[in-house]
Design an enzyme around this catalytic site. Structure first.
Site, PDB file in Angstrom:
ATOM      1  N   ALA A  68       0.864  -1.174   0.144  1.00 26.34           N
ATOM      2  CA  ALA A  68      -0.003  -0.017  -0.056  1.00 26.34           C
ATOM      3  C   ALA A  68       0.975   1.063  -0.218  1.00 26.34           C
ATOM      4  CB  ALA A  68      -1.059   0.009   1.072  1.00 26.34           C
ATOM      5  N   THR A  70       1.052   3.929   2.000  1.00 25.51           N
ATOM      6  CA  THR A  70       0.434   3.971   3.438  1.00 25.51           C
ATOM      7  C   THR A  70       0.863   5.502   3.928  1.00 25.51           C
ATOM      8  OG1 THR A  70       2.444   2.856   4.344  1.00 25.51           O
ATOM      9  CG2 THR A  70       0.249   1.660   4.086  1.00 25.51           C
ATOM     10  N   THR A 109      -8.618  -0.827   4.966  1.00 26.17           N
ATOM     11  CA  THR A 109      -8.459   0.013   5.910  1.00 26.17           C
ATOM     12  C   THR A 109      -9.716   0.767   6.552  1.00 26.17           C
ATOM     13  OG1 THR A 109      -7.506   2.324   6.845  1.00 26.17           O
ATOM     14  CG2 THR A 109      -7.935   1.944   4.415  1.00 26.17           C
ATOM     15  N   ASP A 110      -9.592   1.132   7.912  1.00 20.67           N
ATOM     16  CA  ASP A 110     -10.702   1.676   8.504  1.00 20.67           C
ATOM     17  C   ASP A 110     -10.975   3.436   7.901  1.00 20.67           C
ATOM     18  OD1 ASP A 110      -8.071   2.129   9.766  1.00 20.67           O
ATOM     19  OD2 ASP A 110      -8.941   3.755  10.929  1.00 20.67           O
ATOM     20  N   TYR A 133      -5.715   9.000   0.812  1.00 22.64           N
ATOM     21  CA  TYR A 133      -5.345   7.442   1.158  1.00 22.64           C
ATOM     22  C   TYR A 133      -6.620   6.604   1.213  1.00 22.64           C
ATOM     23  CZ  TYR A 133      -4.082   3.381   4.217  1.00 22.64           C
ATOM     24  OH  TYR A 133      -3.821   2.340   4.757  1.00 22.64           O
ATOM     25  N   TRP A 158      -5.290   0.761  12.567  1.00 18.03           N
ATOM     26  CA  TRP A 158      -4.278   1.255  13.657  1.00 18.03           C
ATOM     27  C   TRP A 158      -3.152   0.155  13.808  1.00 18.03           C
ATOM     28  CZ3 TRP A 158      -5.880   4.379  18.434  1.00 18.03           C
ATOM     29  CH2 TRP A 158      -6.455   5.667  17.976  1.00 18.03           C
TER      30      TRP A 158
HETATM   31  N1  LIG Z   1      -0.433   1.055   8.651  1.00 14.32           N
HETATM   32  C1  LIG Z   1      -1.675   1.095   9.145  1.00 14.32           C
HETATM   33  O1  LIG Z   1      -1.975   1.698  10.333  1.00 14.32           O
HETATM   34  C2  LIG Z   1      -2.851   0.432   8.619  1.00 14.32           C
HETATM   35  C3  LIG Z   1      -3.941   0.678   9.067  1.00 14.32           C
HETATM   36  C4  LIG Z   1      -5.109   0.004   8.117  1.00 14.32           C
HETATM   37  C5  LIG Z   1      -4.790  -0.633   7.246  1.00 14.32           C
HETATM   38  N2  LIG Z   1      -3.623  -0.927   6.810  1.00 14.32           N
HETATM   39  C6  LIG Z   1      -3.446  -1.740   5.445  1.00 14.32           C
HETATM   40  O2  LIG Z   1      -2.602  -2.866   5.844  1.00 14.32           O
HETATM   41  C7  LIG Z   1      -2.005  -3.216   4.792  1.00 14.32           C
HETATM   42  C8  LIG Z   1      -0.206  -3.245   5.052  1.00 14.32           C
HETATM   43  O3  LIG Z   1      -0.072  -2.008   5.750  1.00 14.32           O
HETATM   44  P1  LIG Z   1       1.474  -1.738   6.144  1.00 14.32           P
HETATM   45  O4  LIG Z   1       1.270  -0.893   7.413  1.00 14.32           O
HETATM   46  O5  LIG Z   1       2.147  -3.164   6.572  1.00 14.32           O
HETATM   47  O6  LIG Z   1       2.107  -0.876   5.074  1.00 14.32           O
HETATM   48  P2  LIG Z   1       3.661  -0.503   5.170  1.00 14.32           P
HETATM   49  O7  LIG Z   1       4.525  -1.111   6.184  1.00 14.32           O
HETATM   50  O8  LIG Z   1       3.563   0.755   4.436  1.00 14.32           O
HETATM   51  O9  LIG Z   1       4.175  -1.544   3.879  1.00 14.32           O
HETATM   52  C9  LIG Z   1       3.697  -1.236   2.553  1.00 14.32           C
HETATM   53  C10 LIG Z   1       4.480  -2.163   1.652  1.00 14.32           C
HETATM   54  O10 LIG Z   1       4.128  -1.703   0.197  1.00 14.32           O
HETATM   55  C11 LIG Z   1       5.057  -1.975  -0.679  1.00 14.32           C
HETATM   56  N3  LIG Z   1       5.126  -0.893  -1.776  1.00 14.32           N
HETATM   57  C12 LIG Z   1       4.849   0.332  -1.430  1.00 14.32           C
HETATM   58  N4  LIG Z   1       4.825   0.755  -2.751  1.00 14.32           N
HETATM   59  C13 LIG Z   1       5.266  -0.243  -3.596  1.00 14.32           C
HETATM   60  C14 LIG Z   1       5.485  -0.213  -5.125  1.00 14.32           C
HETATM   61  N5  LIG Z   1       5.245   1.082  -5.936  1.00 14.32           N
HETATM   62  N6  LIG Z   1       6.001  -1.326  -5.658  1.00 14.32           N
HETATM   63  C15 LIG Z   1       6.015  -2.776  -4.852  1.00 14.32           C
HETATM   64  N7  LIG Z   1       5.848  -2.392  -3.411  1.00 14.32           N
HETATM   65  C16 LIG Z   1       5.356  -1.112  -3.003  1.00 14.32           C
HETATM   66  C17 LIG Z   1       6.340  -1.269   0.460  1.00 14.32           C
HETATM   67  O11 LIG Z   1       7.712  -1.671  -0.345  1.00 14.32           O
HETATM   68  P3  LIG Z   1       8.789  -0.978   0.160  1.00 14.32           P
HETATM   69  O12 LIG Z   1       9.102  -1.355   1.617  1.00 14.32           O
HETATM   70  O13 LIG Z   1      10.056  -1.319  -0.587  1.00 14.32           O
HETATM   71  O14 LIG Z   1       8.589   0.364  -0.006  1.00 14.32           O
HETATM   72  C18 LIG Z   1       5.941  -2.341   1.617  1.00 14.32           C
HETATM   73  O15 LIG Z   1       6.403  -3.575   1.457  1.00 14.32           O
HETATM   74  C19 LIG Z   1      -2.224  -2.009   3.589  1.00 14.32           C
HETATM   75  O16 LIG Z   1      -3.347  -2.665   2.751  1.00 14.32           O
HETATM   76  C20 LIG Z   1      -2.621  -0.993   4.487  1.00 14.32           C
HETATM   77  O17 LIG Z   1      -3.344  -0.142   3.773  1.00 14.32           O
HETATM   78  C21 LIG Z   1      -2.517  -0.353   7.342  1.00 14.32           C
END
Ligand SMILES: NC(=O)c1ccc[n+]([C@@H]2O[C@H](COP(=O)([O-])OP(=O)(O)OC[C@H]3O[C@@H](n4cnc5c(N)ncnc54)[C@H](OP(=O)(O)O)[C@@H]3O)[C@@H](O)[C@H]2O)c1
Length: 304
Positions: A68, A70, A109-110, A133, A158
């Site tokens: 994502a 994010t 996501t929320d 987002y 979160w």
């Molecule tokens: N973080 C939160 O609080 C939260 C809350 C609700 C839902 N979510 C959802 O949960 C899921 C996982 O989130 P997370 O927190 O684990 O996210 P994260 O830590 O930001 O990781 C995002 C991943 O996406 C990869 N990515 C981003 N741009 C890319 C591109 N152009 N090509 C290939 N890969 C790419 C990143 O690779 P790099 O490391 O190489 O950049 C990383 O592996 C997502 O769907 C997010 O929307 C997250």
């Protein structure tokens, strides 16, 4: 590769959630990763038809998308990039999934909700994202569902963990640097450890795996399920709970959202109702305080 050990293509393996999925999904098949950093297959989702080429070449039994864009605040000033990664690329996964008969497990996501509610959000409540987002993630959900690929979407909130950019790690750093800290006390959610999301996703997928080494979501295909820790907290309460588990001396002051302005609006109330997932798959996460204790224990044990 034997039939019972299907190929699982994991996108986003370097992220908070993807990192954990790589381990929790391992018993279900052979994991192969695609991404920019240290992946089995180099893939930048912004790279033209790279996704298409890779999926056709690998023909996995399942795609799991933990990627994502994010950076919630930055998304306000680069919406094209956010939509490319959070919506268009997800739509492409769906189209490939439909054409090549590959199910897709996706996360959302929320932030798809407005944040104005007086009871936990149910999956079919009207989405009304207030940020780029959130809008891009909602568009991703819609594109995947419209693709008619076999798919399942887990919405979480979160998220924190032992690596990456998240509230827990930010607080642990700030507690060392500051004597006093203002933390927002009028936004509510359920802090959820990425490990527990990944374990739950594995439990769900285990129930969808057939004896022929395929994954079938069956009657649940096309559905969204909420998956967060139980209970609720404000950011201030979450910070206080983290502080209590450390030896640091820092005073936490509750502040209001207007006192901590950000480019992107945050939902004020983000509690998600997890009953549907429990009913369908028997999966329910523990209270967020339990998850936090487990995560901090893991950090102490591993020196992370
Ligand atoms: N973080 C939160 O609080 C939260 C809350 C609700 C839902 N979510 C959802 O949960 C899921 C996982 O989130 P997370 O927190 O684990 O996210 P994260 O830590 O930001 O990781 C995002 C991943 O996406 C990869 N990515 C981003 N741009 C890319 C591109 N152009 N090509 C290939 N890969 C790419 C990143 O690779 P790099 O490391 O190489 O950049 C990383 O592996 C997502 O769907 C997010 O929307 C997250």
């Amino acid at each position: 590769m034997s039939e019972a050990s299907p190929l699982i293509l994991l996108f986003g393996h370097s992220g908070q959630l993807g990192w954990e999925l790589r381990r929790t999904l391992a018993p279900l098949g052979e994991i192969t990763t695609a991404g920019v950093d240290d992946a089995d297959h180099y893939l930048d989702l912004t790279d033209g038809d790279a996704l298409d080429v890779l999926v056709r070449q690998l023909r996995p039994a399942l795609m799991v998308n933990a990627t994502a864009y994010t950076a919630v605040d930055e998304a306000e000033s680069e919406p094209e990039l956010a939509y490319r990664i959070n919506a268009e690329a997800v739509g492409e996964m769906g189209k490939l999934g439909a054409e090549l008969d590959i199910p897709v497990l996706h996360f959302s996501t929320d932030y798809v909700f407005s944040g104005v509610a007086d009871r936990p959000w149910k999956e079919n409540d009207e989405p009304a994202p207030g940020s780029v987002y959130g809008k891009s993630k909602l568009a991703g959900e819609q594109e995947l569902i419209a693709s008619r690929a076999e798919n399942l979407i887990l919405r979480t909130a979160w998220v924190y963990g032992t690596r990456g950019k998240n509230f827990l790690l930010t607080m642990l750093r700030l507690f060392c640097e500051k004597d006093r800290l203002g933390v927002v006390s009028d936004q509510f959610g359920a802090p959820t450890w990425s490990r527990l999301i990944a374990e739950s996703a594995a439990q769900v997928l285990a129930q969808c795996k057939t004896s022929h080494g395929r994954f079938q979501f069956g009657k649940y295909s096309g559905q969204v399920f909420h998956l967060t820790a139980a209970g609720q907290a404000s950011w201030h309460e979450f910070a206080q709970a983290i502080l209590e588990q450390t030896a640091e001396d820092c005073v936490l002051e509750p502040i209001s959202t207007p006192q901590y302005p950000t480019p992107a609006a945050r939902p004020a109330y983000s509690i998600l109702d997890n009953d549907n997932l429990a009913a369908a798959f028997g999966v329910r996460l523990p209270h967020w305080r339990r998850g936090l204790a487990l995560c901090l224990e893991e950090m102490r044990d591993t020196g992370a």
